[in-house]
Design an enzyme around this catalytic site. Structure first.
Site, PDB file in Angstrom:
ATOM      1  N   HIS A   1       0.686  -1.660   0.207  1.00  0.00           N
ATOM      2  CA  HIS A   1      -0.089  -0.179   0.036  1.00  0.00           C
ATOM      3  C   HIS A   1       0.378   1.131  -0.245  1.00  0.00           C
ATOM      4  O   HIS A   1       0.368   1.947   0.011  1.00  0.00           O
ATOM      5  CB  HIS A   1      -0.941  -0.146   0.807  1.00  0.00           C
TER       6      HIS A   1
ATOM      7  N   LYS B   1      -8.758  14.367   3.933  1.00  0.00           N
ATOM      8  CA  LYS B   1      -7.829  13.190   4.069  1.00  0.00           C
ATOM      9  C   LYS B   1      -6.799  12.765   5.438  1.00  0.00           C
ATOM     10  O   LYS B   1      -6.665  14.330   5.893  1.00  0.00           O
ATOM     11  CB  LYS B   1      -6.879  13.199   2.742  1.00  0.00           C
ATOM     12  N   ARG B   2      -5.973  12.055   5.462  1.00  0.00           N
ATOM     13  CA  ARG B   2      -5.229  12.541   6.358  1.00  0.00           C
ATOM     14  C   ARG B   2      -4.452  13.889   6.295  1.00  0.00           C
ATOM     15  O   ARG B   2      -4.137  13.466   5.228  1.00  0.00           O
ATOM     16  CB  ARG B   2      -4.950  10.806   6.975  1.00  0.00           C
TER      17      ARG B   2
ATOM     18  N   LYS C   1       1.231  14.344   1.350  1.00  0.00           N
ATOM     19  CA  LYS C   1      -0.141  15.179   0.942  1.00  0.00           C
ATOM     20  C   LYS C   1      -0.370  16.050   0.399  1.00  0.00           C
ATOM     21  O   LYS C   1      -1.086  16.700  -0.169  1.00  0.00           O
ATOM     22  CB  LYS C   1      -1.464  14.114   1.212  1.00  0.00           C
TER      23      LYS C   1
ATOM     24  N   THR D   1      -8.087   6.912  -2.361  1.00  0.00           N
ATOM     25  CA  THR D   1      -9.610   6.279  -2.818  1.00  0.00           C
ATOM     26  C   THR D   1     -10.595   7.701  -2.906  1.00  0.00           C
ATOM     27  O   THR D   1     -12.486   7.031  -3.201  1.00  0.00           O
ATOM     28  CB  THR D   1     -10.401   5.144  -2.502  1.00  0.00           C
TER      29      THR D   1
ATOM     30  N   LYS E   1     -14.481   8.502  -5.032  1.00  0.00           N
ATOM     31  CA  LYS E   1     -15.553   8.735  -3.963  1.00  0.00           C
ATOM     32  C   LYS E   1     -16.297  10.256  -4.335  1.00  0.00           C
ATOM     33  O   LYS E   1     -17.011  10.978  -5.109  1.00  0.00           O
ATOM     34  CB  LYS E   1     -15.162   9.354  -2.523  1.00  0.00           C
TER      35      LYS E   1
END
Ligand SMILES: *Cc1c(COP(=O)(O)O)cnc(C)c1O
Length: 784
Positions: free
Chosen positions: A329, A515-516, A521, A623, A627
């Site tokens: 992952h 998101k986290r 990110k 993911t 969405k």
């Protein structure tokens, strides 16, 4: 299936001696849940028996981020509307279940993926059951106080949960060197949509040996268990709150071994009912997917358990290799688990001894294959006093898969290249997906009806049908879509007002990043772009800027200082731009608290722009991006993870792709990257980055790590453990702002922009987790 008001009333009277309308929300939740569980009981046991007959697959995962169960279970059972009107007839609003807690037994994407996979497997009738941990406390709840994150324990079981059934009779014993615990299963029914099939998620709770009724076993295990009374029921107490990183803590290793061992014993027990101690059919009947390295200790544990059953090492090794598959992952070094050999030896010595034996065998194997010594070292399971869990998984499994095309390419060409040279046939790609039931049908009934009115409802079980929507995109349908989007933005605005007390304007563009919180990110990049736009509005350089509301939601791991500083920085920006008379009619910034699955369901449906800004090569798939796509937002993102495939499906002209590509980032890493030169060479970059240190904002006097000054220093100077700006924010910032402003300009033509959004919906079909799970079933598990 169907349930009646009489059933609900009867349960209400027998449990609480009163009519449903007098129940509290948790009581009513219990009653409705029990009614549903009663109704599905037969289908559930029939499905279990059917699955026991043939080859079956198991999904081992330390995390299952299920979210709130009630609406989804009613929806999948096909009775959501029915129950809603039943309750309404008694004056009860089904929306009161909004108070019910999420089952937050996961951190983020990896745990939510596991939940989507279970949903898809049940619906597609794939015999897949999940195994994990019944954490007493899930992921912490987040409050925002004075702009800072504050963590609160997630006491999700303070009210009884009707969706989990305790099965004492199926308990197992798990032994550590220093202690023994009982693993008690809690079973959750995974209800397939539009089918009678029901799969099972079995979650283990650790309990002390004292007081446990061992008479049920009657096979000598009692003696083993009482020998050591140093129990640790703490094992399943709390979920580690780290996402994409790990802590080498004893308790975490114990958690991993605890659920791996209990699950394998459970599987072996079931197998023996059919074949007794003839294990020659084990790998024929069983396939196990390891969700990241968290359950990889299962590999030596299966070998150990088989040896105890009389199987010799070589045969046990062979069975294990055929049984296990591993999903990678992440390529982030800090997330690749490496357990200290000393720690393992101390906690699970028998397992460690088997790992040593596997390590020896690996050396011989690779030597025999003619692999060069330095490559053997790069693949070695035990090296430098550590057990490399990903390497153990690579060596003793049938297949390894990445979770998006570009991620699998990076595994083959970079992170796992030595493995790819030796075992190319083991590599597969399985691009992630999400369930269209929860992430469109349930959370956006308005858009779901819009789609079904045009192409029928087949897409709910077969997302390849979504392509047909393409023929229905025209100015009229786009206007109707835009109305739905506005309605969803109004609903979100009301929810944000209720949860966070902030007023946002639904007429604004909704630009959302949820998101986290993680440096890779790059929420900080988004924050910088807002400051850039803020300064340009202030100086009159953006007269046509379409009013935009920037929405953030993210939990930071409690020990991740920089992530917490970024939350504070975003809240400081919100405070500035929302109160500046020059900008407050054009810019809004809000950081919503406690981002979780239930909040996500309200956010992704209301977005015009989906922010997916990870540095190219760092986000394995994502993911969240899917969405947003399902619900008709355009992606403002990098060429990373599944963004690449999203742009490919919808057409790049319908997304806003920016920044360096994987090749560019690779080149910069190799040839050297001068963040300081970018900073000094572009006054606008310097100006926004310097808001971290020039007094524009206050970090409340934080010192060192976690302060704004430390963020600034990490970007411009680097530290003793990383180069300056190691996620390349300054490299991408200018192009990012340009693409953001391009989207803003394009938004003016509401039909043209809405067309882009609808094209995203029409081409989102391949990102259904139904497609993903059917690929696993056919290409890896061979159960379909
Ligand atoms: C989908 C989801 C995630 C994953 O989001 P990414 O943008 O892919 O990182 C994380 N948390 C929650 C609550 C989610 O629903």
């Amino acid at each position: 299936m169907s349930i009646t008001m009489e059933q609900i009333t009867e349960l209400s009277r027998s449990a609480f001696c009163t009519a449903p309308k007098h129940l509290t929300t948790p009581q009513l939740h219990l009653v409705v849940g029990k009614a549903v569980m009663g109704e599905i009981a037969q289908n559930w046991s029939r499905s279990r028996k059917k699955h026991a007959e043939g080859r079956r697959a198991y999904y081992f995962s330390a995390e299952f981020l299920m979210g709130r169960m009630i609406y989804n279970n009613l929806y999948c059972a096909g009775i959501l509307d029915e129950v809603k009107s039943l309750l309404k007839s008694k004056g009860i609003d089904i929306n009161q279940f909004e108070e019910i807690e999420d089952a937050a037994l996961g951190n983020g994407g990896l745990g939510r993926l596991a939940a989507c996979f279970l949903d898809s497997a049940a619906t597609q009738e794939v015999p897949l059951d999940g195994y994990g941990i019944f954490y007493r406390y899930g992921l912490f709840k987040q409050l925002i106080k004075d702009g800072y994150q504050v963590e609160v324990a997630d006491d999700w079981l303070k009210n009884p949960d009707p969706w989990c059934i305790r099965r004492d009779d199926q308990s197992q014993i798990v032994q550590f060197a220093d202690s023994t615990v009982v693993a008690v299963p809690y079973d959750m029914a995974i209800i397939g949509y539009g089918t009678k099939n029901i799969n099972t998620l079995r979650l283990w709770q650790a309990e002390p040996v004292e007081g446990f009724d061992f008479l049920a076993f009657n096979d000598g295990r009692y003696d083993d268990a009482v020998k050591n009374k140093n129990n640790c029921e703490n094992i399943s107490k709390v979920l580690y709150p780290n996402d994409n990183s790990y802590e080498g803590k004893i308790l975490r290793l114990k958690q991993q071994y605890f659920f791996s061992s209990a699950s394998l014993q459970d599987i072996i027990r079931r197998y023996k009912k059919k074949y007794d101690t003839d294990f020659s059919h084990f790998a024929e009947m069983t396939t196990i997917q390891l969700n990241d390295t968290h359950p990889v200790v299962s590999i030596p544990e299966l070998i150990r358990l088989l040896q105890k059953e009389g199987v010799d090492f070589d045969q046990a090794f062979d069975i294990a290799q055929k049984t296990f598959n591993y999903t990678n992952h992440t390529v982030m070094a800090e997330a690749l688990e490496k357990w200290d050999t000393g720690l393992m030896k101390m906690i699970i010595p028998e397992v460690y001894a088997i790992i040593e034996r596997i390590n020896e065998r690996q050396w011989n194997d690779l030597k025999y294959k003619g692999v060069e010594e330095h490559n053997i070292n790069a693949m070695g399971i035990i090296r430098d006093g550590k057990v490399h869990m990903a390497r153990l998984a690579m060596y003793v499994s049938s297949y390894v898969n990445g979770v998006a095309w570009i991620h699998t390419e990076i595994l083959k060409n970079d992170v796992l290249k030595e493995w790819y040279w030796v075992y190319p046939e083991r590599f597969q790609n399985k691009t992630n997906g999400i369930t269209q039931r929860r992430w469109l049908g349930l959370c956006n009934p308005e858009l779901a009806s819009f789609i079904t009115d045009r192409i029928g409802s087949g897409w709910l079980k077969d997302m390849s049908k979504m392509e047909k929507l393409g023929a229905h995109i025209n100015p009229d349908s786009v206007k109707e879509f835009n109305k739905i989007k506005l309605a969803k933005k109004k609903q979100l605005a009301a929810y944000v007002k209720k949860m966070d007390g902030v007023e946002i304007n639904p007429k604004f563009i909704f630009d959302i990043q949820v998101k986290r919180l993680h440096e890779y990110k790059r929420q900080l990049l988004n924050a910088f772009s807002i400051m850039w736009i803020y300064f340009r509005i202030k100086s009159g350089q953006l007269p046509d800027f379409q009013p935009t509301c920037f929405i953030f939601g993210a939990k930071a791991a409690p020990g991740y200082k920089r992530a917490k500083a970024i939350i504070k920085y975003i809240n400081e920006i919100a405070n500035l731009v929302n109160n500046d008379p020059d900008t407050k009619d054009k810019l809004q910034v809000v950081f919503v608290s406690n981002y979780n699955v239930s909040y996500a369901e309200k956010l992704v449906v209301a977005a015009d722009i989906s922010e997916q800004t990870s540095t190219a090569g760092t986000e394995a798939s994502g993911t969240g991006n899917m969405k947003f796509m399902f619900n008709g937002a355009v992606t403002l993102g990098t060429y990373d993870g599944a963004n690449v495939e999203i742009a490919q499906q919808a057409g790049e002209e319908n997304e806003y792709i920016f920044g360096g590509r994987v090749e560019d980032i690779e080149r910069l890493k190799k040839e050297g990257y001068d963040a300081r030169a970018l900073y000094n060479g572009n006054p606008m970059i310097k100006r926004v980055v310097d808001t971290l240190i020039d007094g524009t904002f206050s970090d409340g006097g934080a010192q060192g790590e976690g302060s704004f000054a430390e963020l600034h220093n990490a970007l411009i100077n680097g530290t003793n453990w990383h180069h300056a700006d190691h996620y390349f924010l300054l490299y991408d910032l200018e192009d990012y702002v340009a693409k953001k402003l391009q989207a803003n300009t394009d938004y003016k033509d509401r039909v043209a922009f809405g067309t882009k959004c609808l094209k995203n919906v029409a081409h989102c079909g391949i990102f259904s987790s139904d497609r993903t799970i059917l690929q696993y079933a056919e290409e890896i598990w061979k159960v379909k």
